[in-house]
Design an enzyme around this catalytic site. Sequence first.
Site, PDB file in Angstrom:
ATOM      1  CE  LYS A 252     -20.885  -4.400  25.162  1.00 10.63           C
ATOM      2  NZ  LYS A 252     -20.399  -3.480  26.206  1.00 10.63           N
ATOM      3  CG  ASP A 264     -19.375  -9.760  28.663  1.00 16.38           C
ATOM      4  OD1 ASP A 264     -18.404  -9.476  29.404  1.00 16.38           O
ATOM      5  OD2 ASP A 264     -20.462  -9.173  28.710  1.00 16.38           O
ATOM      6  NE  ARG A 327     -22.737  -3.058  36.624  1.00 17.79           N
ATOM      7  CZ  ARG A 327     -22.092  -1.896  36.512  1.00 17.79           C
ATOM      8  NH1 ARG A 327     -22.363  -0.904  37.340  1.00 17.79           N
ATOM      9  NH2 ARG A 327     -21.168  -1.727  35.589  1.00 17.79           N
TER      10      ARG A 327
HETATM   11  N1  BES Z   1     -18.900  -6.661  29.141  1.00 17.60           N
HETATM   12  C1  BES Z   1     -18.876  -5.273  29.333  1.00 17.60           C
HETATM   13  C2  BES Z   1     -17.525  -4.762  29.846  1.00 17.60           C
HETATM   14  C3  BES Z   1     -16.347  -4.936  28.932  1.00 17.60           C
HETATM   15  C4  BES Z   1     -16.161  -4.066  27.867  1.00 17.60           C
HETATM   16  C5  BES Z   1     -15.430  -5.901  29.166  1.00 17.60           C
HETATM   17  C6  BES Z   1     -15.058  -4.225  27.050  1.00 17.60           C
HETATM   18  C7  BES Z   1     -14.327  -6.079  28.363  1.00 17.60           C
HETATM   19  C8  BES Z   1     -14.149  -5.219  27.293  1.00 17.60           C
HETATM   20  C9  BES Z   1     -19.928  -4.857  30.353  1.00 17.60           C
HETATM   21  O1  BES Z   1     -21.081  -5.603  30.372  1.00 17.60           O
HETATM   22  C10 BES Z   1     -20.305  -3.443  30.036  1.00 17.60           C
HETATM   23  O2  BES Z   1     -20.791  -3.223  28.966  1.00 17.60           O
HETATM   24  N2  BES Z   1     -20.058  -2.532  30.953  1.00 17.60           N
HETATM   25  C11 BES Z   1     -20.357  -1.163  30.766  1.00 17.60           C
HETATM   26  C12 BES Z   1     -20.940  -0.629  32.069  1.00 17.60           C
HETATM   27  C13 BES Z   1     -21.492   0.743  31.945  1.00 17.60           C
HETATM   28  C14 BES Z   1     -22.731   0.723  31.079  1.00 17.60           C
HETATM   29  C15 BES Z   1     -21.827   1.251  33.320  1.00 17.60           C
HETATM   30  C16 BES Z   1     -19.066  -0.433  30.417  1.00 17.60           C
HETATM   31  O3  BES Z   1     -18.031  -0.744  31.006  1.00 17.60           O
HETATM   32  O4  BES Z   1     -19.099   0.426  29.548  1.00 17.60           O
HETATM   33 ZN    ZN Z   2     -20.907  -7.579  29.728  1.00 15.89          ZN
HETATM   34 ZN    ZN Z   3     -22.543  -4.915  28.984  1.00 21.28          ZN
END
Ligand code: BES
Ligand code: ZN
Ligand code: ZN
Length: 472
Positions: A252, A264, A327
């Site tokens: 990230k 998370d 997921r």
């Molecule tokens: N935990 C994150 C989603 C999230 C981000 C929840 C900010 C709450 C606040 C999740 O694991 C994630 O990183 N999802 C990605 C998916 C993408 C790579 C397809 C996202 O949402 O950017």
């Molecule tokens: Zn996550």
């Molecule tokens: Zn993630």
Amino acid sequence: MKTLIKKKRTISDSDNLVLLFSKNDNLSDFNFTDKELGFINKKCTDNEIIEINQYQRKVFLVNPNKQINSNKYRENCRLIGDKLQIKLNGEKSVMLIDLKHNQEEILLITEGLALANYKFIKHKNHPDRASLETIFLCNRSDKKKIVELQQIVDSVFFTKDLINEPFSHLTAIDLANKAQISGDKSGFKSTVYNKKKIKELNMGGLLAVNKGSIDDPTFTIMEWKPKNTKNKSPLILIGKGIVYDTGGLSLKKTANSMDLMKIDMGGAGTVIGAMQAIASNNLPYYVIGLVPATDNRPSGNAYAPGDVITMHDGTTVEVLNTDAEGRLILADALSFAKKYRPELVIDLATLTGAAVSAIGNYGFVSMQKGAFEDHERLKKIGGIVHERLAEFPFWDDYDKLIESDIADIKNIGGPYAGAITAGKFLAHFTDYPFIHIDMPGVYSKSRYGYRGKGATGMGVRLLYEFVKSRCK
Ligand code: BES
Ligand code: ZN
Ligand code: ZN
């Protein structure tokens, strides 16, 4: 930290008071001066809360405004409780007296007041002023309802504590231990699978995400099956237990505040808290909670974009982004759930930034497959408890977006509809009525009424009331 909600028979001169009253109620028992009575009379037509600062105590007269519908009315009562909590800052206790004979209203105000009282202070050497220790309710209140509310508030606080807790103090193993302690206290049974058992079960999603970690993964099964249960096949709740999400090798951007990613495991925290609320209130319903847990980190051994992994049910997944890890661990739990032949499965997960972008931190996003009626009921209850669901479309068209060139499916969709393609990925692993909840509202960066700042606890009351509604 705990807020006690208790009945009390007598009022002393120094008790802080909240009087729930309407215009013509008799206030002669409370020794107001003529001046104070004049003040109350003048203020009571346009003010929901009238504040009278006496020498040895604070007194509030409360009369909630009418609202355009019953859900707004309920939430407004909770928010009045929140405002009272702010005004009572620094006081140890307060007594609520119901002059209106309105049981529902006083309980809703108490709910808001109690929930607003939460503080996460365990890591502070010098915490700010203490919050209320005890909320007393007058003798007229229903004992059973008070005990129920106490258990719900305790469960919400427990969930908030879990979610606010940083990764430094909450690994996957710690999270499993917390579930076990909660089960021992409230009566549900818990079993924790360790890495060896997770390997035997071929949970390839959970193992892949865990590869970069220095801590072992866990898979926790919580079971509440009371003798007087109303259902034969269980209702299953599944919570995403990523105790920290760096994104893994698809790291990230730190600007996206990686520190927030201690939340998370919000889905897991909510499921554990809901199990506690259900069991401690002895709801006659067979419910199972499943929590797959690990952190997601880069390392020499971490899973990599481009990898193909084999899941618990044999499905192969092309991993195109290691940040779409939730997921993967949920998919294993969803296919594990099949063996119970559940009547319904609900998963809760902080799954996508797309859901946050779509609705902000005000509620949850939901989708369903083969569970139309249950989902309608859940949405209705969401309105009642003000933990609301915004339903997203779940059209077949989206299925194409997760097709892979080299495996059965891939773990990301296209640039659009990210919350939905995540839901579609999960639905691939289900063969039962299924509701998916993505949880933007689990966290708030600024104070959000009685939910506070940080973990909101949103979802616990929703699940509790949903299960309770099925017991009738
Ligand atoms: N935990 C994150 C989603 C999230 C981000 C929840 C900010 C709450 C606040 C999740 O694991 C994630 O990183 N999802 C990605 C998916 C993408 C790579 C397809 C996202 O949402 O950017
Ligand atoms: Zn996550
Ligand atoms: Zn993630």
